[in-house]
Design a protein around this motif. Structure first.
Motif, PDB file in Angstrom:
ATOM      1  N   GLY A 136     -66.580 -87.478 -53.311  1.00  0.00           N
ATOM      2  CA  GLY A 136     -66.490 -86.677 -54.599  1.00  0.00           C
ATOM      3  C   GLY A 136     -66.190 -85.291 -54.219  1.00  0.00           C
ATOM      4  N   GLU A 137     -67.122 -84.690 -53.241  1.00  0.00           N
ATOM      5  CA  GLU A 137     -67.163 -83.299 -52.947  1.00  0.00           C
ATOM      6  C   GLU A 137     -65.828 -83.099 -52.299  1.00  0.00           C
ATOM      7  OE1 GLU A 137     -70.632 -82.347 -50.682  1.00  0.00           O
ATOM      8  OE2 GLU A 137     -71.897 -82.892 -52.014  1.00  0.00           O
ATOM      9  N   MET A 138     -65.355 -83.974 -51.447  1.00  0.00           N
ATOM     10  CA  MET A 138     -64.043 -83.744 -50.633  1.00  0.00           C
ATOM     11  C   MET A 138     -62.949 -83.506 -51.866  1.00  0.00           C
ATOM     12  SD  MET A 138     -64.586 -85.904 -47.431  1.00  0.00           S
ATOM     13  CE  MET A 138     -62.617 -86.030 -47.237  1.00  0.00           C
ATOM     14  N   ARG A 139     -63.057 -84.335 -52.660  1.00  0.00           N
ATOM     15  CA  ARG A 139     -61.988 -84.431 -53.573  1.00  0.00           C
ATOM     16  C   ARG A 139     -61.629 -83.359 -54.507  1.00  0.00           C
ATOM     17  NH1 ARG A 139     -60.439 -88.988 -57.958  1.00  0.00           N
ATOM     18  NH2 ARG A 139     -58.252 -88.711 -57.630  1.00  0.00           N
ATOM     19  N   ASN A 140     -62.876 -82.711 -54.753  1.00  0.00           N
ATOM     20  CA  ASN A 140     -63.050 -81.600 -55.607  1.00  0.00           C
ATOM     21  C   ASN A 140     -62.602 -80.237 -54.679  1.00  0.00           C
ATOM     22  OD1 ASN A 140     -63.155 -83.054 -57.903  1.00  0.00           O
ATOM     23  ND2 ASN A 140     -65.291 -83.089 -57.685  1.00  0.00           N
ATOM     24  N   SER A 141     -62.618 -80.390 -53.522  1.00  0.00           N
ATOM     25  CA  SER A 141     -62.381 -79.210 -52.543  1.00  0.00           C
ATOM     26  C   SER A 141     -61.109 -78.673 -52.819  1.00  0.00           C
ATOM     27  CB  SER A 141     -62.689 -79.401 -51.086  1.00  0.00           C
ATOM     28  OG  SER A 141     -61.516 -80.360 -50.648  1.00  0.00           O
ATOM     29  N   PRO A 142     -60.978 -77.130 -52.549  1.00  0.00           N
ATOM     30  CA  PRO A 142     -59.681 -76.768 -52.586  1.00  0.00           C
ATOM     31  C   PRO A 142     -58.699 -77.103 -51.494  1.00  0.00           C
ATOM     32  CG  PRO A 142     -61.460 -74.711 -52.484  1.00  0.00           C
ATOM     33  CD  PRO A 142     -61.940 -76.371 -52.304  1.00  0.00           C
ATOM     34  N   SER A 143     -59.168 -77.624 -50.506  1.00  0.00           N
ATOM     35  CA  SER A 143     -58.287 -78.021 -49.392  1.00  0.00           C
ATOM     36  C   SER A 143     -57.705 -79.504 -49.867  1.00  0.00           C
ATOM     37  CB  SER A 143     -58.976 -78.526 -48.061  1.00  0.00           C
ATOM     38  OG  SER A 143     -59.390 -77.219 -47.768  1.00  0.00           O
ATOM     39  N   LYS A 145     -57.403 -80.419 -53.044  1.00  0.00           N
ATOM     40  CA  LYS A 145     -56.630 -79.867 -54.266  1.00  0.00           C
ATOM     41  C   LYS A 145     -55.083 -79.757 -53.502  1.00  0.00           C
ATOM     42  CE  LYS A 145     -59.284 -80.751 -57.642  1.00  0.00           C
ATOM     43  NZ  LYS A 145     -58.906 -81.786 -58.642  1.00  0.00           N
ATOM     44  N   SER A 146     -55.015 -78.863 -52.570  1.00  0.00           N
ATOM     45  CA  SER A 146     -53.748 -78.380 -52.030  1.00  0.00           C
ATOM     46  C   SER A 146     -52.955 -79.608 -51.396  1.00  0.00           C
ATOM     47  CB  SER A 146     -54.237 -77.422 -50.932  1.00  0.00           C
ATOM     48  OG  SER A 146     -52.930 -76.862 -50.203  1.00  0.00           O
ATOM     49  N   PHE A 147     -53.617 -80.315 -50.511  1.00  0.00           N
ATOM     50  CA  PHE A 147     -53.144 -81.379 -50.191  1.00  0.00           C
ATOM     51  C   PHE A 147     -52.677 -82.565 -50.938  1.00  0.00           C
ATOM     52  CE2 PHE A 147     -53.432 -85.964 -48.377  1.00  0.00           C
ATOM     53  CZ  PHE A 147     -52.756 -85.809 -47.023  1.00  0.00           C
ATOM     54  N   GLU A 148     -53.305 -82.596 -52.092  1.00  0.00           N
ATOM     55  CA  GLU A 148     -52.890 -83.544 -53.435  1.00  0.00           C
ATOM     56  C   GLU A 148     -51.283 -82.962 -53.835  1.00  0.00           C
ATOM     57  OE1 GLU A 148     -55.412 -86.262 -56.262  1.00  0.00           O
ATOM     58  OE2 GLU A 148     -55.699 -84.001 -56.471  1.00  0.00           O
ATOM     59  N   ASP A 149     -51.500 -81.697 -54.111  1.00  0.00           N
ATOM     60  CA  ASP A 149     -50.288 -80.993 -54.661  1.00  0.00           C
ATOM     61  C   ASP A 149     -49.125 -81.194 -53.626  1.00  0.00           C
ATOM     62  OD1 ASP A 149     -51.878 -80.132 -56.879  1.00  0.00           O
ATOM     63  OD2 ASP A 149     -52.391 -78.299 -56.048  1.00  0.00           O
ATOM     64  N   LEU A 151     -48.457 -83.482 -51.794  1.00  0.00           N
ATOM     65  CA  LEU A 151     -48.120 -84.927 -51.765  1.00  0.00           C
ATOM     66  C   LEU A 151     -47.348 -85.091 -53.287  1.00  0.00           C
ATOM     67  CD1 LEU A 151     -50.934 -87.128 -50.601  1.00  0.00           C
ATOM     68  CD2 LEU A 151     -48.825 -86.744 -49.580  1.00  0.00           C
ATOM     69  N   ASP A 152     -47.850 -84.442 -54.372  1.00  0.00           N
ATOM     70  CA  ASP A 152     -47.003 -84.642 -55.475  1.00  0.00           C
ATOM     71  C   ASP A 152     -45.603 -84.122 -55.300  1.00  0.00           C
ATOM     72  OD1 ASP A 152     -48.800 -86.267 -56.764  1.00  0.00           O
ATOM     73  OD2 ASP A 152     -49.912 -84.627 -57.792  1.00  0.00           O
ATOM     74  N   ASN A 153     -45.700 -82.907 -54.567  1.00  0.00           N
ATOM     75  CA  ASN A 153     -44.227 -82.610 -54.508  1.00  0.00           C
ATOM     76  C   ASN A 153     -43.158 -83.331 -53.630  1.00  0.00           C
ATOM     77  OD1 ASN A 153     -44.849 -80.181 -56.191  1.00  0.00           O
ATOM     78  ND2 ASN A 153     -45.756 -78.797 -54.317  1.00  0.00           N
ATOM     79  N   VAL A 154     -43.904 -83.978 -52.696  1.00  0.00           N
ATOM     80  CA  VAL A 154     -43.088 -84.702 -51.893  1.00  0.00           C
ATOM     81  C   VAL A 154     -42.283 -85.936 -52.663  1.00  0.00           C
ATOM     82  CG1 VAL A 154     -42.956 -86.308 -49.880  1.00  0.00           C
ATOM     83  CG2 VAL A 154     -44.080 -84.163 -49.759  1.00  0.00           C
ATOM     84  N   LYS A 155     -43.109 -86.406 -53.475  1.00  0.00           N
ATOM     85  CA  LYS A 155     -42.578 -87.605 -54.405  1.00  0.00           C
ATOM     86  C   LYS A 155     -41.585 -87.143 -55.100  1.00  0.00           C
ATOM     87  CE  LYS A 155     -46.867 -90.081 -54.889  1.00  0.00           C
ATOM     88  NZ  LYS A 155     -47.699 -90.601 -56.034  1.00  0.00           N
TER      89      LYS A 155
END
Length: 155
Positions: A136-143, A145-149, A151-155
């Motif tokens: 949960g802490e990792m998911r909310n971390s800035p790193s 979030k950046s990785f998630e963003d 991945l969304d851009n790649v889609k």
């Protein structure tokens, strides 16, 4: 059924193949034995016929009573298990196991293992909670979030 089926071929009463009597046996004794052998062979044949008739009768009675091969097997297994339970070895082993179950060493071991199981269960529960919190802490971390963003851009 002739006497050759019993291993001794006879050409005439009391005389074996080759025309000689066994040593120490007179012709009269051999003839008496041959007559007795014939009677015994006849009795054996009669007993076989009676046995076959009795087996047929038993099979017919079982069929009429509805006793099939499966129920016979079940009865045999139940009887065998009952015989085992009544055997001295089984009774002795059961008594020994009961004595062990009542012993202090067994009770202490049982309590220790129960406590160890409870502690292990608590440890896994705590570890699961810690891992869940860490993710949960990792998911909310800035790193993340950046990785998630990205991945969304790649889609």
């Amino acid at each position: 059924m002739d006497s050759s089926e019993h291993g001794a071929s006879v050409t005439s009463p009391g005389v074996a193949i080759g025309g000689t009597l066994p040593p120490g046996l007179t012709e009269e004794e051999a003839e008496e034995m041959q007559v007795e052998l014939t009677k015994v062979d006849d009795e054996i044949q009669t007993l076989r016929q009676v046995l076959v008739a009795k087996e047929r009768h038993a099979a017919e009675l079982k069929r009429r009573l509805g006793i099939g091969p499966l129920s016979e097997i079940k009865q045999n297994i139940n009887k065998g298990w009952h015989d085992v339970q009544c055997s001295n070895a089984y009774l002795s082993a059961s008594a020994t196991l009961e004595d062990i179950g009542r012993s202090d060493a067994y009770k202490r071991t049982q309590e220790t293992l129960s406590q160890a199981g409870q502690m292990t269960s608590a440890a896994f529960s705590t570890m699961g909670s810690a891992i869940r919190n860490r993710f949960g802490e990792m998911r909310n971390s800035p790193s993340f979030k950046s990785f998630e963003d990205k991945l969304d851009n790649v889609k």
